[in-house]
Design a protein around this motif. Structure first.
Motif, PDB file in Angstrom:
ATOM      1  N   MET A 193       0.836  -1.207   0.000  1.00  0.00           N
ATOM      2  CA  MET A 193       0.000   0.000   0.000  1.00  0.00           C
ATOM      3  C   MET A 193       0.867   1.252   0.000  1.00  0.00           C
ATOM      4  N   ILE A 194       0.540   2.177  -0.880  1.00  0.00           N
ATOM      5  CA  ILE A 194       1.224   3.458  -0.962  1.00  0.00           C
ATOM      6  C   ILE A 194       0.192   4.568  -0.797  1.00  0.00           C
ATOM      7  N   LEU A 195       0.551   5.598  -0.046  1.00  0.00           N
ATOM      8  CA  LEU A 195      -0.375   6.695   0.244  1.00  0.00           C
ATOM      9  C   LEU A 195       0.154   8.007  -0.314  1.00  0.00           C
TER      10      LEU A 195
ATOM     11  N   GLN B 174      -6.583   9.440 -16.971  1.00  0.00           N
ATOM     12  CA  GLN B 174      -7.271  10.037 -15.836  1.00  0.00           C
ATOM     13  C   GLN B 174      -6.373  11.006 -15.081  1.00  0.00           C
ATOM     14  N   ARG B 175      -7.032  11.987 -14.465  1.00  0.00           N
ATOM     15  CA  ARG B 175      -6.340  12.977 -13.624  1.00  0.00           C
ATOM     16  C   ARG B 175      -7.009  12.947 -12.256  1.00  0.00           C
ATOM     17  N   ILE B 176      -6.226  12.665 -11.224  1.00  0.00           N
ATOM     18  CA  ILE B 176      -6.763  12.590  -9.866  1.00  0.00           C
ATOM     19  C   ILE B 176      -6.226  13.773  -9.073  1.00  0.00           C
ATOM     20  N   VAL B 177      -7.135  14.525  -8.476  1.00  0.00           N
ATOM     21  CA  VAL B 177      -6.764  15.732  -7.747  1.00  0.00           C
ATOM     22  C   VAL B 177      -6.956  15.511  -6.251  1.00  0.00           C
ATOM     23  N   LEU B 178      -5.881  15.660  -5.499  1.00  0.00           N
ATOM     24  CA  LEU B 178      -5.955  15.569  -4.044  1.00  0.00           C
ATOM     25  C   LEU B 178      -6.548  16.850  -3.469  1.00  0.00           C
TER      26      LEU B 178
ATOM     27  N   ILE C  56      -4.897   9.527  -1.215  1.00  0.00           N
ATOM     28  CA  ILE C  56      -5.057   8.492  -2.232  1.00  0.00           C
ATOM     29  C   ILE C  56      -4.375   7.238  -1.720  1.00  0.00           C
ATOM     30  N   LYS C  57      -5.079   6.130  -1.835  1.00  0.00           N
ATOM     31  CA  LYS C  57      -4.510   4.835  -1.477  1.00  0.00           C
ATOM     32  C   LYS C  57      -4.257   4.054  -2.755  1.00  0.00           C
ATOM     33  N   ALA C  58      -3.008   3.674  -2.957  1.00  0.00           N
ATOM     34  CA  ALA C  58      -2.630   2.882  -4.124  1.00  0.00           C
ATOM     35  C   ALA C  58      -2.265   1.475  -3.661  1.00  0.00           C
TER      36      ALA C  58
ATOM     37  N   ASN D 118      -4.202  -3.078  -8.075  1.00  0.00           N
ATOM     38  CA  ASN D 118      -4.364  -2.385  -9.352  1.00  0.00           C
ATOM     39  C   ASN D 118      -5.308  -1.191  -9.247  1.00  0.00           C
ATOM     40  N   SER D 119      -5.420  -0.616  -8.068  1.00  0.00           N
ATOM     41  CA  SER D 119      -6.390   0.465  -7.886  1.00  0.00           C
ATOM     42  C   SER D 119      -5.765   1.705  -7.248  1.00  0.00           C
ATOM     43  N   LEU D 120      -6.317   2.858  -7.629  1.00  0.00           N
ATOM     44  CA  LEU D 120      -5.991   4.145  -7.025  1.00  0.00           C
ATOM     45  C   LEU D 120      -7.305   4.733  -6.516  1.00  0.00           C
TER      46      LEU D 120
END
Length: 240
Positions: free
Chosen positions: A1-3, A208-212, A222-224, A227-229
């Motif tokens: 898990m990466i945050l 895709q563009r994900i905005v924190l 965001i939790k990576a 295969n999911s973000l």
């Protein structure tokens, strides 16, 4: 898990944000493989030589998490671009270039703070170009402490006033700039902060563009994993 987190704007006047962040470290980050902080971690940073006891306490908290095995990376934002290697050494974290590509959820992902994408805000882009010039950075870091404090206060006030007067689309990222940077780095996913507008944007060609979001009334991360973000809100702990 990466945050991944961004835009906490930590300062002593907001103990609720500090408390939420420390709880996040304990409940989430200490169990992660890595934590990425994508800029504006502090509300203001005028130089490592001017670290306050509060800022040192945050560095100590990060160092404790790093000691448990979590790798910590921090990127400059528009508020804390003078943050340097002394802080990173104290916090046991690594300074991350803006932009950077990392592997998340099995694919390359472009990480940015996001302010350089706001190209419609021409006055800000001009100021950013000046302030990030290596010569100007050297001069800023070597100015007397009181001068840096005054300049930081002036810049913060002007930024707040200017933002209130600008249209929403001007202070948001420019779609053409987003398309250009993603094409240049050949990625399908971009993650950034800065705009304080948390969302997952679906772009053309499956990109895709994900905005924190910023940490104000609640936190965002965001939790990576696998295969999911996933972009998630983080309610602040209730106070007695």
């Amino acid at each position: 898990m990466i945050l991944l987190i961004s835009d906490l704007h930590l300062h002593e006047e907001r103990p609720d944000i500090t408390g939420a962040f420390l709880a996040f470290l304990e409940q989430h980050a200490k169990h992660a493989q890595a934590l990425y902080i994508l800029g504006d971690f502090f509300e203001v940073w005028i130089g490592d030589d001017a670290m306050t006891p509060f800022q040192r306490s945050i560095a100590t908290a990060l160092s404790a998490v790093a000691a448990g095995g979590t790798q910590i990376y921090i990127m400059h934002g528009n508020r804390d671009f003078l943050l340097g290697h002394d802080f990173c050494e104290l916090a046991d974290c690594e300074l991350l270039k803006d932009p950077s590509i990392v592997k998340l959820a099995g694919k390359p992902v472009l990480l940015m703070h996001g302010d350089s994408l706001c190209t419609s805000d021409r006055s800000y882009i001009r100021l950013r170009r000046v302030l990030r010039n290596p010569l100007i950075l050297f001069i800023l870091r070597n100015l007397p402490l009181r001068t840096r404090q005054r300049l930081a206060g002036d810049l913060r006030q002007k930024s707040k006033t200017s933002t209130r007067m600008k249209a929403m689309d001007i202070t948001d990222v420019n779609p053409a700039a987003v398309e250009q940077v993603m094409a240049h780095y050949q990625v399908c996913t971009l993650i950034h902060g800065h705009t304080h507008r948390p969302a997952v944007h679906t772009l053309a060609e499956g990109k895709q563009r994900i905005v924190l979001g910023d940490w104000d009334s609640q936190g965002w991360f965001i939790k990576a994993e696998h295969n999911s973000l996933k972009l998630q809100a983080l309610p602040f702990p209730s106070t007695p």
